[in-house]
Write an enzyme that holds these catalytic residues in place. Structure first.
Site, PDB file in Angstrom:
ATOM      1  N   GLN A 143       1.146  -1.236   0.406  1.00 44.60           N
ATOM      2  CA  GLN A 143      -0.045  -0.055   0.328  1.00 44.60           C
ATOM      3  C   GLN A 143       1.001   1.113   0.027  1.00 44.60           C
ATOM      4  O   GLN A 143       1.930   1.162   0.084  1.00 44.60           O
ATOM      5  CB  GLN A 143      -1.135   0.330   1.102  1.00 44.60           C
ATOM      6  CG  GLN A 143      -2.363  -1.194   0.968  1.00 44.60           C
ATOM      7  CD  GLN A 143      -1.706  -1.948   1.826  1.00 44.60           C
ATOM      8  OE1 GLN A 143      -0.549  -2.548   1.770  1.00 44.60           O
ATOM      9  NE2 GLN A 143      -2.607  -3.037   1.912  1.00 44.60           N
ATOM     10  N   ARG A 177      -4.196   2.678  10.033  1.00 44.53           N
ATOM     11  CA  ARG A 177      -4.062   2.961  11.564  1.00 44.53           C
ATOM     12  C   ARG A 177      -3.767   1.662  12.288  1.00 44.53           C
ATOM     13  O   ARG A 177      -3.541   0.645  11.799  1.00 44.53           O
ATOM     14  CB  ARG A 177      -5.370   2.807  12.782  1.00 44.53           C
ATOM     15  CG  ARG A 177      -5.068   2.023  14.059  1.00 44.53           C
ATOM     16  CD  ARG A 177      -6.617   2.006  15.057  1.00 44.53           C
ATOM     17  NE  ARG A 177      -5.779   1.527  16.042  1.00 44.53           N
ATOM     18  CZ  ARG A 177      -5.862   0.757  16.350  1.00 44.53           C
ATOM     19  NH1 ARG A 177      -6.015  -0.405  15.536  1.00 44.53           N
ATOM     20  NH2 ARG A 177      -5.709   0.660  17.800  1.00 44.53           N
ATOM     21  N   ALA A 178      -2.032   1.875  12.122  1.00 41.33           N
ATOM     22  CA  ALA A 178      -0.728   1.360  12.299  1.00 41.33           C
ATOM     23  C   ALA A 178      -0.501  -0.244  12.832  1.00 41.33           C
ATOM     24  O   ALA A 178      -1.188   0.189  14.119  1.00 41.33           O
ATOM     25  CB  ALA A 178       0.581   1.623  12.529  1.00 41.33           C
ATOM     26  N   ASP A 179      -0.810  -0.917  12.341  1.00 40.86           N
ATOM     27  CA  ASP A 179      -0.591  -2.530  13.059  1.00 40.86           C
ATOM     28  C   ASP A 179       1.057  -2.897  14.087  1.00 40.86           C
ATOM     29  O   ASP A 179       0.870  -3.779  14.414  1.00 40.86           O
ATOM     30  CB  ASP A 179      -1.477  -3.684  12.448  1.00 40.86           C
ATOM     31  CG  ASP A 179      -0.471  -3.599  11.101  1.00 40.86           C
ATOM     32  OD1 ASP A 179      -0.525  -2.891   9.926  1.00 40.86           O
ATOM     33  OD2 ASP A 179       0.548  -4.838  11.157  1.00 40.86           O
ATOM     34  N   GLU A 200      -7.595   0.286   6.618  1.00 40.87           N
ATOM     35  CA  GLU A 200      -6.763  -0.818   7.721  1.00 40.87           C
ATOM     36  C   GLU A 200      -7.210   0.191   8.870  1.00 40.87           C
ATOM     37  O   GLU A 200      -6.781   0.474   9.128  1.00 40.87           O
ATOM     38  CB  GLU A 200      -5.891  -1.336   7.216  1.00 40.87           C
ATOM     39  CG  GLU A 200      -5.565  -1.418   5.520  1.00 40.87           C
ATOM     40  CD  GLU A 200      -4.556  -2.402   4.805  1.00 40.87           C
ATOM     41  OE1 GLU A 200      -4.825  -3.462   4.746  1.00 40.87           O
ATOM     42  OE2 GLU A 200      -3.572  -1.712   6.005  1.00 40.87           O
ATOM     43  N   HIS A 201      -7.704  -1.421   9.854  1.00 39.10           N
ATOM     44  CA  HIS A 201      -7.226  -1.172  10.982  1.00 39.10           C
ATOM     45  C   HIS A 201      -7.805  -0.627  12.279  1.00 39.10           C
ATOM     46  O   HIS A 201      -7.855  -0.165  13.590  1.00 39.10           O
ATOM     47  CB  HIS A 201      -6.411  -1.593  11.126  1.00 39.10           C
ATOM     48  CG  HIS A 201      -5.090  -2.443  10.751  1.00 39.10           C
ATOM     49  ND1 HIS A 201      -5.540  -3.755  10.459  1.00 39.10           N
ATOM     50  CD2 HIS A 201      -3.687  -2.374  10.279  1.00 39.10           C
ATOM     51  CE1 HIS A 201      -4.369  -4.453   9.802  1.00 39.10           C
ATOM     52  NE2 HIS A 201      -3.482  -3.159   9.211  1.00 39.10           N
ATOM     53  N   GLU A 205      -8.576  -4.451   6.020  1.00 40.55           N
ATOM     54  CA  GLU A 205      -8.446  -5.452   7.040  1.00 40.55           C
ATOM     55  C   GLU A 205      -8.740  -4.564   8.058  1.00 40.55           C
ATOM     56  O   GLU A 205      -8.593  -3.245   8.742  1.00 40.55           O
ATOM     57  CB  GLU A 205      -6.735  -5.430   7.030  1.00 40.55           C
ATOM     58  CG  GLU A 205      -5.943  -6.705   6.455  1.00 40.55           C
ATOM     59  CD  GLU A 205      -5.003  -6.953   7.389  1.00 40.55           C
ATOM     60  OE1 GLU A 205      -4.212  -6.115   7.670  1.00 40.55           O
ATOM     61  OE2 GLU A 205      -4.310  -8.051   6.242  1.00 40.55           O
ATOM     62  N   TYR A 226      -6.411  -5.703  13.732  1.00 37.94           N
ATOM     63  CA  TYR A 226      -5.651  -6.779  14.672  1.00 37.94           C
ATOM     64  C   TYR A 226      -5.903  -6.871  16.180  1.00 37.94           C
ATOM     65  O   TYR A 226      -5.360  -8.529  16.401  1.00 37.94           O
ATOM     66  CB  TYR A 226      -4.243  -7.218  13.970  1.00 37.94           C
ATOM     67  CG  TYR A 226      -3.557  -7.836  12.447  1.00 37.94           C
ATOM     68  CD1 TYR A 226      -5.288  -7.348  11.790  1.00 37.94           C
ATOM     69  CD2 TYR A 226      -3.057  -6.526  12.974  1.00 37.94           C
ATOM     70  CE1 TYR A 226      -4.526  -7.685  10.716  1.00 37.94           C
ATOM     71  CE2 TYR A 226      -1.344  -7.610  10.863  1.00 37.94           C
ATOM     72  CZ  TYR A 226      -2.807  -7.558   9.778  1.00 37.94           C
ATOM     73  OH  TYR A 226      -2.896  -7.383   9.119  1.00 37.94           O
TER      74      TYR A 226
END
Length: 626
Positions: A177, A456-458, A499-500, A521, A524
Site C-alpha cells: 500500500q 491505523r498502524a498495526d 485498514e485497522h 483489514e 488485529y
C-alpha cells in the site's frame, strides 16, 4: 499488514519560484561532486535539500551512486523522517554497456520531468524487492510492508545487463500500500509485481497502477490490485481481489471468482494526478489533467495529457521550516502550494479555500498533526486538487486528519469540476503514537478519491513490547475510530484502501457513491470480544453504507480478518448495506488470515470466513443475489 501469513501465490507467474533554465540546471548538476554519503542535490535553493535533479549529460556512474546511497539509507527506514525525490530532466539515461539500475526504498519518488512519459527514458531497471525481516536479513522475505514510494512520468526500457538469471527475468515492483505507478511506459522486458527471486514466503499486498503502458505483467502473490486507465500486453494470475477499470487488454471477468478478476470497460470518473514538467524553454510547470468520464486507456497516447498548465511561479514552494500561517497567507492570496520533501509539524490547519487550488506534494511530503490539529482543511469549492501528500496523526487526538467541506455546510463543488484527492495517504501510529476520531471526512458533494491508503498502524516504533500485551496496549493507545466517512453525495473512489480502524473502517452516508476496488483489514488488536461490539452485534463491518442511502455501487471489495489477540473474536458481516434496488455490490469477498471469524460476507449472506478456510476467500458475485 505485518502478520499476513496465508496468501496463496504462484511463483512461476508471478514565497520561491523556479526561474532556472535547462542550461543553468545542467551546469549546476555537472559542477556537483559525487559523494559516498547522501548526494549533493542541485537545485536545492528551489526544491529543498532532499530533491536531486539529474540531466542526461551526467555520467551514469554518478547518477547510480546518488541513487544507491539513498536506497541504502531508505531500504529499511520504514518509520524514519527522511524524504527524497529524484527528478530526471528530459533525455535518455543509461546505456547498453552501463544500464541504470534504480532500487526504490521508503519515502522515495522517482519521476521524469517531461511533458509526456516518452520524454524521459531510463535504460535499465526501476525495482523494489522483498525485505527479509528475520535472521539477520535472510529470512521471512516479504513485500507486505513495502509502503510509501512513487514512480511516475517516464519510460522504462528494461535492460538487466549485469544481473543474475532470475533477476534478469523481469523488472520487479514488489510493493504494497501507499505506492503508486503512474504515467509509466515499460517495454523491453516483463513486469513482475512479486519478487520471486528472494527466498520466501514472498507475500505482497498492493497496489495501484494508472495511466501506464505495460508489458506482460505477472501479478504473482499480490493479494489485491487496481489497474486503471492503462494498456497491458497481458496479465498473469491473481490472488484474491484484482480490479481493472478502463484498461485496454484487461482480462475478462466472466469466470469470477476463478480467476478473481473484476473488469470495468471504462472508468466512471477520472482526473489524473498533477505532475511537474520542464517546458521547451526550461521553465518549470505543473500540468493539471482534465476531468474525464467513462474513459479508457492512457491519457498521453496522442501527446500531452489534456488539461491546464500552471507555472511554478504561481505556487508557494514550501519547506518544513515554513509556518502554517505563512502557507495560509500565500493560499489566501491565490497561490497554489507545492510541498517539498520532508515532515511538516502542523499545529493549525492548512486551509484551502479558493476554487481550483492545487496542493502538490513531492517526495512523500508528510503533514503531522500537533496538539490535536486538523492538518488539512479543504473547503467545498470546485476544482481543488490535493495530490502526493501523507497525513500523520499526532499524540493528542485530532477530530479528523483531512476534512473536505464543512459537515453541515453547503457544497459548491460540481460534477464538471470535482474536488480530487490523488495519492493522499493517512497514518495513525507507526513512527509515534497517533490518535484521531476520523482520518478522512468527505462532507462535500462531487469528490473524486483517486488512490488512498488510510492506515491505523498495526506495527510501529511507539515503544510497545511485542506480543499480546503490547498489542493490547496498542488498542487503547494508538486510537482511530473511523477510517473514511463520506457524507457528501456523488463521491467516487478509485482505489480505496482502509485498514485497522476500531469501529467502521469506512462508513458511506452520501447518495450516489461509487467505489472501484475496496481493500480492508479489520483491526488485529481488539483485546477481547467485549472491545469489539457494535451495540448488541459482534464487531463492526469493514464497509458500511448508511441505512438511509438509496443509491450506491461497489466494484471489487475485500474485507480480511486477523484477530491476533483473541482468535475467538467474531465479526458479524464484512459489509453492511441497505437492501434497496439502487444499492449494488459486485464481486465482493471476505477472507480469514488465521485468527478470528467473519460470520457472513454481507447482511447475513455468505458463508463464514473461519478457521476451517484460512486463506481461502468467501466470494459473492453480486449482492443482492439475483
Amino acid at each position: 499488514m505485518f502478520r499476513r501469513h496465508h496468501a496463496r501465490h504462484d511463483t512461476t507467474r508471478r514565497a520561491v519560484t523556479l526561474g532556472l533554465t535547462l542550461a543553468t540546471i545542467a551546469a549546476t548538476v555537472a559542477s556537483t561532486s559525487a559523494s559516498a554519503g547522501p548526494p549533493n542535490r542541485p537545485g536545492r535553493t528551489d526544491l529543498g535539500s532532499q530533491v536531486t535533479i539529474f540531466h542526461p549529460g551526467m555520467p551514469v556512474s554518478r547518477i547510480q551512486a546518488s541513487l544507491d546511497a539513498v536506497h541504502a539509507d531508505q531500504v529499511d527506514n520504514e518509520m524514519g523522517r527522511q524524504r527524497y525525490a529524484f527528478l530526471f530532466l528530459p533525455g535518455s539515461y543509461g546505456t547498453a554497456e552501463q544500464p541504470l539500475h534504480i532500487k526504490v526504498g521508503y519515502y522515495t519518488e522517482i519521476a521524469g520531468l517531461g511533458a509526456t512519459p516518452t520524454d524521459v527514458v531510463i535504460n535499465g531497471k526501476i525495482e523494489a524487492y522483498n525485505r527479509c525481516l528475520t535472521e539477520g536479513g535472510t529470512a521471512n522475505c516479504i513485500a507486505l510492508v513495502n509502503f510509501w514510494r512513487t514512480l511516475s512520468n517516464l519510460s522504462l526500457r528494461v535492460d538487466a545487463t549485469g544481473q543474475d538469471e532470475c533477476r534478469s527475468s523481469a523488472n520487479f515492483w514488489a510493493v504494497s500500500q501507499a505506492v503508486s505507478m503512474r504515467r509509466v511506459d515499460v517495454s523491453g522486458g516483463g513486469l513482475s509485481l512479486m519478487d520471486y527471486c528472494t527466498a520466501g514466503p514472498q507475500y505482497a499486498s498492493g497496489g495501484f497502477i494508472a495511466d501506464s503502458r505495460l508489458p506482460a505483467t505477472t501479478n504473482g502473490s499480490q493479494q489485491q490490485w487496481l489497474t486503471r486507465n492503462s494498456e497491458i500486453e497481458s496479465w498473469s494470475n491473481g490472488v484474491w481481489n484484482q480490479v481493472f477499470a478502463g484498461v485496454v487488454g484487461a482480462p475478462a471477468d466472466t469466470a469470477f471468482p476463478d480467476p478473481p478478476y473484476t473488469t470495468l470497460e471504462t472508468t466512471p470518473l477520472r482526473r489524473e494526478k498533477p505532475y511537474l514538467f520542464v517546458d521547451s524553454r526550461g521553465a518549470y510547470q505543473v500540468r493539471v489533467p482534465a476531468v474525464q468520464r467513462d474513459s479508457r486507456g492512457i491519457s498521453w497516447g496522442d501527446g500531452m495529457t489534456p488539461g491546464r498548465t500552471i507555472p511554478v511561479r504561481d505556487f508557494f514552494v514550501a519547506t518544513p521550516a515554513d509556518p502554517v500561517h505563512v502557507i495560509n497567507r500565500q493560499l489566501a492570496r491565490g497561490r497554489h502550494l507545492l510541498l517539498t520533501p520532508g515532515v511538516y509539524d502542523i499545529e493549525r490547519s492548512i486551509a484551502v479555500r479558493r476554487p481550483d487550488t492545487v496542493v502538490l506534494g513531492i517526495g512523500h511530503a508528510t503533514l503531522t498533526a500537533r496538539h490535536g490539529a486538523v492538518p488539512l482543511d479543504v473547503a467545498a469549492v470546485p476544482g481543488v486538487v490535493v495530490a502526493g501528500v501523507t497525513i500523520d496523526a499526532g499524540e493528542r487526538e485530532s477530530p479528523v486528519l483531512l476534512r473536505v467541506g464543512a459537515k453541515h455546510g453547503r457544497s459548491s463543488s460540481t460534477a464538471r469540476n470535482p474536488i480530487t484527492l490523488s495519492d493522499v495517504y493517512f497514518r495513525v501510529g507507526g513512527p509515534h503514537v497517533g490518535r484521531t476520531d476520523i482520518a478522512l471526512e468527505i462532507n462535500s458533494d462531487h469528490v473524486l478519491i483517486d488512490h488512498t491508503w488510510v492506515w491505523r498502524a498495526d506495527h510501529g516504533v511507539e515503544g510497545f513490547t511485542e506480543g499480546v500485551n503490547g498489542d493490547t496496549d496498542r488498542w487503547h493507545t494508538n486510537t482511530g475510530r473511523y477510517g473514511v466517512v463520506v457524507n457528501g453525495d456523488h463521491v467516487t473512489a478509485t482505489g480505496l484502501f482502509v485498514e485497522h480502524f476500531q469501529r467502521y473502517n469506512t462508513v458511506w452516508n452520501g447518495e450516489h457513491g461509487r467505489t472501484v476496488l475496496y481493500q480492508n483489514e479489520l483491526p488485529y488488536d481488539p483485546p477481547a470480544q467485549a472491545d469489539w461490539m457494535n451495540g448488541e452485534s459482534p464487531g463492526w463491518a469493514g464497509y458500511k453504507v448508511g441505512d438511509h442511502v438509496r443509491h450506491h455501487t461497489l466494484h471489487g471489495g475485500g474485507v480480511y480478518v486477523f484477530n491476533q489477540n483473541d482468535p475467538s473474536i467474531r465479526t458479524r458481516n464484512g459489509f453492511e448495506v441497505p437492501v434497496r434496488p439502487g444499492v449494488r455490490l459486485h464481486h465482493i469477498m471476505t477472507v480469514n488470515l488465521s485468527a478470528g471469524v467473519i460470520d457472513h460476507v454481507v447482511n447475513g449472506v455468505g458463508e463464514a470466513a473461519d478457521m476451517a478456510r484460512v486463506g481461502s476467500p468467501v466470494y459473492l458475485v453480486e449482492y443482492p443475489v439475483r
